[in-house]
Design an enzyme around this catalytic site. Structure first.
Site, PDB file in Angstrom:
ATOM      1  N   LYS A  22       8.646  -8.760   5.742  1.00  0.00           N
ATOM      2  CA  LYS A  22       7.593  -7.995   6.435  1.00  0.00           C
ATOM      3  C   LYS A  22       6.299  -8.808   6.442  1.00  0.00           C
ATOM      4  O   LYS A  22       5.651  -8.934   7.482  1.00  0.00           O
ATOM      5  CB  LYS A  22       7.343  -6.683   5.714  1.00  0.00           C
ATOM      6  CG  LYS A  22       6.057  -5.969   6.126  1.00  0.00           C
ATOM      7  CD  LYS A  22       5.843  -4.646   5.440  1.00  0.00           C
ATOM      8  CE  LYS A  22       5.175  -4.751   4.119  1.00  0.00           C
ATOM      9  NZ  LYS A  22       3.719  -4.909   4.138  1.00  0.00           N
ATOM     10  N   ASN A  23       5.940  -9.377   5.284  1.00  0.00           N
ATOM     11  CA  ASN A  23       4.641 -10.034   5.166  1.00  0.00           C
ATOM     12  C   ASN A  23       4.617 -11.432   5.749  1.00  0.00           C
ATOM     13  O   ASN A  23       3.594 -12.106   5.695  1.00  0.00           O
ATOM     14  CB  ASN A  23       4.175 -10.020   3.708  1.00  0.00           C
ATOM     15  CG  ASN A  23       3.866  -8.602   3.258  1.00  0.00           C
ATOM     16  OD1 ASN A  23       3.794  -7.681   4.074  1.00  0.00           O
ATOM     17  ND2 ASN A  23       3.724  -8.413   1.961  1.00  0.00           N
ATOM     18  N   CYS A 118      -7.418   2.802   2.030  1.00  0.00           N
ATOM     19  CA  CYS A 118      -6.026   2.458   1.749  1.00  0.00           C
ATOM     20  C   CYS A 118      -5.738   2.974   0.342  1.00  0.00           C
ATOM     21  O   CYS A 118      -6.576   2.937  -0.534  1.00  0.00           O
ATOM     22  CB  CYS A 118      -5.849   0.942   1.804  1.00  0.00           C
ATOM     23  SG  CYS A 118      -4.246   0.441   1.194  1.00  0.00           S
ATOM     24  N   ARG A 123      -9.794  -2.697  -0.137  1.00  0.00           N
ATOM     25  CA  ARG A 123      -9.254  -3.751   0.734  1.00  0.00           C
ATOM     26  C   ARG A 123     -10.266  -4.228   1.774  1.00  0.00           C
ATOM     27  O   ARG A 123     -10.091  -4.069   2.981  1.00  0.00           O
ATOM     28  CB  ARG A 123      -7.947  -3.281   1.365  1.00  0.00           C
ATOM     29  CG  ARG A 123      -6.975  -2.852   0.271  1.00  0.00           C
ATOM     30  CD  ARG A 123      -5.599  -2.596   0.732  1.00  0.00           C
ATOM     31  NE  ARG A 123      -4.910  -3.848   1.060  1.00  0.00           N
ATOM     32  CZ  ARG A 123      -3.653  -3.852   1.525  1.00  0.00           C
ATOM     33  NH1 ARG A 123      -3.046  -2.723   1.738  1.00  0.00           N
ATOM     34  NH2 ARG A 123      -3.063  -4.985   1.810  1.00  0.00           N
ATOM     35  N   ASP A 306       3.114  -6.746  -5.568  1.00  0.00           N
ATOM     36  CA  ASP A 306       4.014  -5.880  -4.782  1.00  0.00           C
ATOM     37  C   ASP A 306       5.286  -5.519  -5.541  1.00  0.00           C
ATOM     38  O   ASP A 306       6.073  -4.712  -5.054  1.00  0.00           O
ATOM     39  CB  ASP A 306       4.386  -6.547  -3.454  1.00  0.00           C
ATOM     40  CG  ASP A 306       3.186  -6.694  -2.562  1.00  0.00           C
ATOM     41  OD1 ASP A 306       3.265  -7.467  -1.592  1.00  0.00           O
ATOM     42  OD2 ASP A 306       2.149  -6.069  -2.844  1.00  0.00           O
ATOM     43  N   ARG A 398       7.842   1.672   5.955  1.00  0.00           N
ATOM     44  CA  ARG A 398       6.940   0.627   6.426  1.00  0.00           C
ATOM     45  C   ARG A 398       7.449  -0.743   6.004  1.00  0.00           C
ATOM     46  O   ARG A 398       7.247  -1.729   6.699  1.00  0.00           O
ATOM     47  CB  ARG A 398       5.531   0.824   5.845  1.00  0.00           C
ATOM     48  CG  ARG A 398       4.742   1.985   6.395  1.00  0.00           C
ATOM     49  CD  ARG A 398       3.326   1.933   5.860  1.00  0.00           C
ATOM     50  NE  ARG A 398       2.812   0.575   5.972  1.00  0.00           N
ATOM     51  CZ  ARG A 398       1.940   0.041   5.101  1.00  0.00           C
ATOM     52  NH1 ARG A 398       1.498   0.743   4.089  1.00  0.00           N
ATOM     53  NH2 ARG A 398       1.510  -1.194   5.265  1.00  0.00           N
TER      54      ARG A 398
END
Ligand code: EPZ
Length: 419
Positions: A22-23, A118, A123, A306, A398
């Site tokens: 994803k990143n 968030c 952030r 993460d 997500r």
């Protein structure tokens, strides 16, 4: 709102295939608008965040075709007319900010609504904006918007106060067609940045050192279309490694790059998990007694933030005292309150969480507060006594492609409840 129900107590077995990252794919989709030519992303992960950033780009006339069966994304940004994407979509996902760099680079301007709050932290984007200013852009923040314009971008030396992943990526993308050379010092070194550097160079950029703490970008005249397959998702792989560990199981995980998993392998090995690898697969053997460990999240190649919530879930099931210190985000312990509903013993003290392993977790109705906390609650459900129901699973979707199907494939008793 969908829910996920897990009946705990089953061992896992067999093998699981990891999706691409994803990143990695999010900055790559953003970078694709640097060229007016067609860009193709193969084996792309079909994730909510991918759909959102695509919708953001569609609001500025980018033609994006997502073929979910073929896992292929085709991006044609030849018709982009303006640089003010839809605010409600931009606010939906922080990664939308990754289009700032490509827009200021190709069109010399952008106007975006500032990030909404968030769950895991404020952030800010100050480091991104400082980078754009250093390249000669005029940046203004006000009335809930950030806008920038630049007649010409000129290379410069930029030192990042913090090795921000997004700021490194945005400044790289802003600098690819700037006049002269840009050097980013104290750059983030995550593998996804190296992947973005490869993608940009395949588009015609001249970038040296992406993925190290010093990135050099020599400006080129223009960028062209390209095709790319993103790297594996090291956080999804790590999540499944913890699924094996928390259920004390043996599984095989395919489609990974062991290099990217080193900090996760190191900490799980320290806890007593046996991990071996061959080529692009790793074998996780956790069918044994595990021991408590301490973890401190750090920028890559340190232990990834993460993976913090997932490891917290595991440590709740290991007798003894473990301490996790979160140094990247200021509010990334929201999983703790939900895990305590399952019988976990976690105390939060500032940036640290002190975890006392318990004999068992018990199933409960819990809420996914953010992407990785949601995944961690599923892992706890795998080993809890009875049924665990996780709500707000849109957070989880997500960042994970069909997480329940992949866990079902490993023998978990897990299902999605469409509500
Ligand atoms: C990326 O977010 C990832 N997202 C995050 O993954 C990941 O947790 C994070 O990097 C750290 O590894 C994507 O790649 C899409 P940062 P990013 O800029 O770029 C502060 C997930 O679960 N900071 O490295 O937003 C910031 O407040 C997500 O997949 C500034 O102060 O992270 C934070 O404390 C969550 N000013 C720290 O740096 C800035 O201008 C790290 O942020 C930018 C950041």
């Amino acid at each position: 709102m969908n829910k996920i129900s897990v009946m705990g107590g089953r061992k896992l077995e067999g093998e699981v295939n990891i999706s691409t990252a994803k990143n990695s794919v999010l900055p790559i989709i953003a970078a694709s608008i640097l060229s007016g030519e067609k860009c193709v992303i193969d084996e792309a992960p079909m994730l909510e965040d991918v759909f959102v950033i695509s919708d953001v780009l569609r609001t500025i006339s980018t033609d994006i075709n997502i073929n979910e069966e073929a896992n292929r994304i085709v991006i044609d940004s030849s018709n982009i007319k303006d640089c003010e994407p839809c605010s409600s979509l931009v606010k939906k996902m922080r990664a939308s900010f990754l289009i700032m760099g490509p827009m200021i680079s190709r069109f010399g301007k952008f106007k975006l609504s500032l990030p909404g709050g968030c769950n895991i932290g404020t952030r800010p984007i100050d480091l991104h904006l400082k980078g754009f200013s250093a390249l000669g852009a005029e940046v203004n923040v006000g009335h809930g918007y950030v806008e920038a314009q630049a007649k010409k971008l000129v290379g410069n030396k930029i030192y990042l106060d913090f090795p921000s992943v997004g700021a490194t990526e945005n400044i790289m993308m802003a600098a690819v067609m700037a006049e002269g050379e840009t050097i980013i010092e104290n750059a983030a070194e995550e593998p996804e940045i190296e992947d973005l550097g490869k993608y940009l160079n395949n588009m015609g950029a001249n970038i040296i050192g992406a993925g190290t703490d010093t990135v050099r970008i020599i400006g080129v005249k223009n960028m062209k279309g390209t095709t790319h397959k993103p790297i594996c998702d090291r956080i999804e792989a790590g999540t499944f490694m913890v699924a094996a560990a928390i259920t004390r199981s043996k599984i095989k995980i395919n489609g990974v790059n062991e290099e990217y998993l080193k900090p996760i392998i190191a900490k799980l090995t320290e806890a007593g998990v046996k991990i071996t690898s061959d080529g692009n697969s790793i074998y996780v053997d956790a069918d044994r007694d595990l021991k408590p460990i301490d973890i401190k999240t750090m920028p890559y190649p340190g232990f990834p933030t993460d993976m913090q919530s997932q490891m917290a879930g595991l440590l709740c099931t290991i007798k003894g005292t473990s301490v996790i210190t979160e140094t990247i985000f200021e509010n990334r312990f929201m999983h703790a309150a939900e895990m305590k509903r399952m019988g976990a013993n976690i105390k939060i003290d500032g940036r640290s969480s002190i975890i006392e392993g318990v004999d068992k977790l018990t199933g409960a109705e819990v809420r996914a507060t953010d992407l990785r906390a949601g995944a961690a609650l599923i892992l706890c459900g795998l080993v809890a006594e009875g049924e665990t129901e996780i709500t707000d699973v849109y957070h989880i979707d997500r960042g994970y492609v069909s997480i329940e199907k992949k866990l079902q494939g490993l023998g978990a008793d897990i299902r999605r409840i469409m509500v």
